[in-house]
Design a protein around this motif. Structure first.
Motif, mmCIF file in Angstrom:
data_model
loop_
_atom_site.group_PDB
_atom_site.id
_atom_site.type_symbol
_atom_site.label_atom_id
_atom_site.label_comp_id
_atom_site.label_asym_id
_atom_site.label_seq_id
_atom_site.Cartn_x
_atom_site.Cartn_y
_atom_site.Cartn_z
ATOM 1 N N HIS A 102 1.023 -1.231 -0.221
ATOM 2 C CA HIS A 102 -0.223 -0.206 0.385
ATOM 3 C C HIS A 102 0.864 1.531 0.385
ATOM 4 O O HIS A 102 0.322 2.596 -0.662
ATOM 5 N N ASP A 105 2.737 1.018 -4.180
ATOM 6 C CA ASP A 105 1.563 1.087 -5.077
ATOM 7 C C ASP A 105 0.166 1.873 -4.721
ATOM 8 O O ASP A 105 -0.509 1.766 -4.154
ATOM 9 N N LYS A 106 0.033 3.284 -5.325
ATOM 10 C CA LYS A 106 -0.291 4.234 -5.168
ATOM 11 C C LYS A 106 -2.247 4.011 -5.678
ATOM 12 O O LYS A 106 -3.194 4.293 -4.984
ATOM 13 N N VAL A 108 -3.087 0.765 -5.492
ATOM 14 C CA VAL A 108 -3.341 0.143 -4.363
ATOM 15 C C VAL A 108 -4.208 0.220 -2.642
ATOM 16 O O VAL A 108 -4.941 -0.015 -2.741
ATOM 17 N N MET A 109 -3.321 1.220 -3.374
ATOM 18 C CA MET A 109 -3.622 2.677 -1.498
ATOM 19 C C MET A 109 -4.542 3.021 -2.055
ATOM 20 O O MET A 109 -5.968 3.303 -0.578
ATOM 21 N N ARG A 110 -5.228 3.300 -2.580
ATOM 22 C CA ARG A 110 -6.243 4.216 -2.726
ATOM 23 C C ARG A 110 -7.785 3.112 -2.615
ATOM 24 O O ARG A 110 -8.457 3.192 -2.207
ATOM 25 N N GLU A 111 -7.233 2.129 -3.468
ATOM 26 C CA GLU A 111 -8.660 1.390 -3.111
ATOM 27 C C GLU A 111 -9.417 0.989 -1.508
ATOM 28 O O GLU A 111 -10.215 0.639 -2.057
ATOM 29 N N ARG A 112 -7.417 0.257 -1.453
ATOM 30 C CA ARG A 112 -7.880 -0.172 0.442
ATOM 31 C C ARG A 112 -8.639 0.653 1.147
ATOM 32 O O ARG A 112 -9.606 0.474 2.205
ATOM 33 N N LEU A 113 -8.137 2.197 1.004
ATOM 34 C CA LEU A 113 -8.049 3.054 1.594
ATOM 35 C C LEU A 113 -9.560 3.512 1.410
ATOM 36 O O LEU A 113 -10.430 4.708 2.753
ATOM 37 N N LEU A 244 -4.164 -2.434 7.618
ATOM 38 C CA LEU A 244 -2.948 -2.639 6.696
ATOM 39 C C LEU A 244 -2.772 -2.948 7.675
ATOM 40 O O LEU A 244 -1.570 -3.706 6.324
#
Length: 380
Positions: A102, A105-106, A108-113, A244
């Motif tokens: 996270h 990979d920006k 992936v980070m945005r999807e998770r957050l 996370l």
């Protein structure tokens, strides 16, 4: 030789973060080992246990990790699959691949957050001019394009005023995401730590001052930030760390807007926004990171003074830094100077200074004076 019974902490990367972690390791009696690409790198010059290798090579990583109680990182560039492979070998890797991705990979980070309900700007993966144009029509121009992987210190970020500028970025062939441009009032950061047992602590929220994509100052605590917003930023940071599964430090960079705060970037390691903690907090971020990855009880993040200002020292035209120490130290014996053992190049972060006190304006002026003089040899 390592002291009997004391753990060896392996740090992949030998930059200034690993170098400053060594200071904390000495106090704890912990042995630090670094994987350096070159023996002349910043941390490799001050740590005795240096292994030279390529962090992109799994065999090099495996050889490096032998005998380490835990492996951690001073950058996010190790391939995610390699981190997972080390964990599969039975090594304690903190943060693990499932968390660190996270910060790598920006998208992936945005999807998770976004799924977790964290406050984020509108965003979308994009690969064509038509997709960027559609995003711009929906959210307005300018549109911010970001490299999904590999960007830092302003690199890999493009503010596009129109589809033509976006097309030029797309032509570079880099995997991209689009974000709505945020008319923020200022940039904030919150640094939290979390241990494998789930203990978490948060440092005070700070204001970061950027110039040309580089952080030049950090003001702790963030001035004129009301207690409710400060507590909310800390709650967001701790929630993200828990969601996370972070083990170690997590820096959450935020935009403060007229309507609230939005998460901008994440880093899972000691961070520039936390350098002030060496003198300015009861437990420095570097000691805290070691405590966290070793699953020790975490230290107090409280401040040692009402106001702390950290100013980065950027390289100038004259590399003779030592010649300027006399003026800086005589002018203000209370300012603390930290250099990273890096080659001086114009605009490059080569060190930082920290000043502590009671009044923000005076403390900020003291830090700024020292940083500018060390960089340029003059102060106006």
């Amino acid at each position: 030789m390592p002291d009997a019974g004391m753990p060896v902490v392996g740090v992949v990367g030998a930059g200034q973060l690993a170098r400053m972690t060594q200071q904390a390791a000495i106090g704890l009696g912990v042995d630090l080992r670094v994987l350096a690409g070159d023996p002349g790198e910043s941390a490799a010059r001050v740590i005795s246990d240096v292994r030279v290798g390529d962090y992109r090579d799994l065999d090099d990583l495996r050889d490096f990790a032998k005998g380490c109680a835990v492996v951690t990182f001073d950058h996010e560039h190790v391939p995610t699959g390699h981190i997972a492979a080390l964990a599969a070998d039975g090594l304690a890797v903190r943060p693990g691949a499932e968390a660190l991705v996270h910060a790598q990979d920006k998208a992936v980070m945005r999807e998770r957050l976004t799924a977790a309900g964290a406050p984020c700007p509108p965003w979308r993966r994009v690969g064509t001019e038509a997709e960027v144009r559609e995003f711009g029509e929906e959210h307005g121009w300018p549109v911010v394009l970001k490299a999904v992987r590999g960007g830092y210190d302003g690199r890999g970020v493009w503010i596009c005023d129109d589809p033509g500028e976006a097309a030029e970025v797309l032509a570079g062939g880099v995997a991209l995401m689009a974000e709505a441009y945020v008319p923020f009032e200022r940039e904030l950061a919150v640094l939290v730590a979390r241990s494998p047992h789930g203990q978490g602590v948060s440092y005070p929220v700070v204001e970061t001052v950027q110039r040309d994509g580089i952080c030049v100052e950090v003001l702790a605590p963030a001035p004129d930030l009301d207690a409710e917003h400060a507590a909310e930023a800390q709650r967001v940071g701790l929630k993200i760390a828990g969601e996370l599964g972070v083990s170690g430090l997590l820096a959450v960079e935020m935009f403060q807007t007229k309507t609230g705060m939005l998460v901008n970037e994440l880093a899972m390691r000691p961070h520039n926004s936390g350098h002030w903690t060496i003198e300015g907090a009861r437990t420095s971020q570097f000691e805290q990171h070691l405590r966290a990855v070793l699953d020790l009880p975490l230290g107090s993040p409280s401040m040692t003074a009402p106001v702390v200002v950290m100013a980065n020292v950027l390289g100038g035209e004259d590399p003779d830094l030592f010649a300027r120490y006399e003026h800086v130290m005589a002018h203000d014996p209370g300012v603390k100077v930290h250099f990273y053992g890096k080659e001086v190049r114009p605009g490059r972060k080569i060190g930082h200074v920290t000043a502590l006190g009671d009044d923000l304006d005076s403390v900020r002026e003291r830090a700024r004076h020292a940083a500018v003089y060390l960089s340029e040899g003059i102060y106006t």
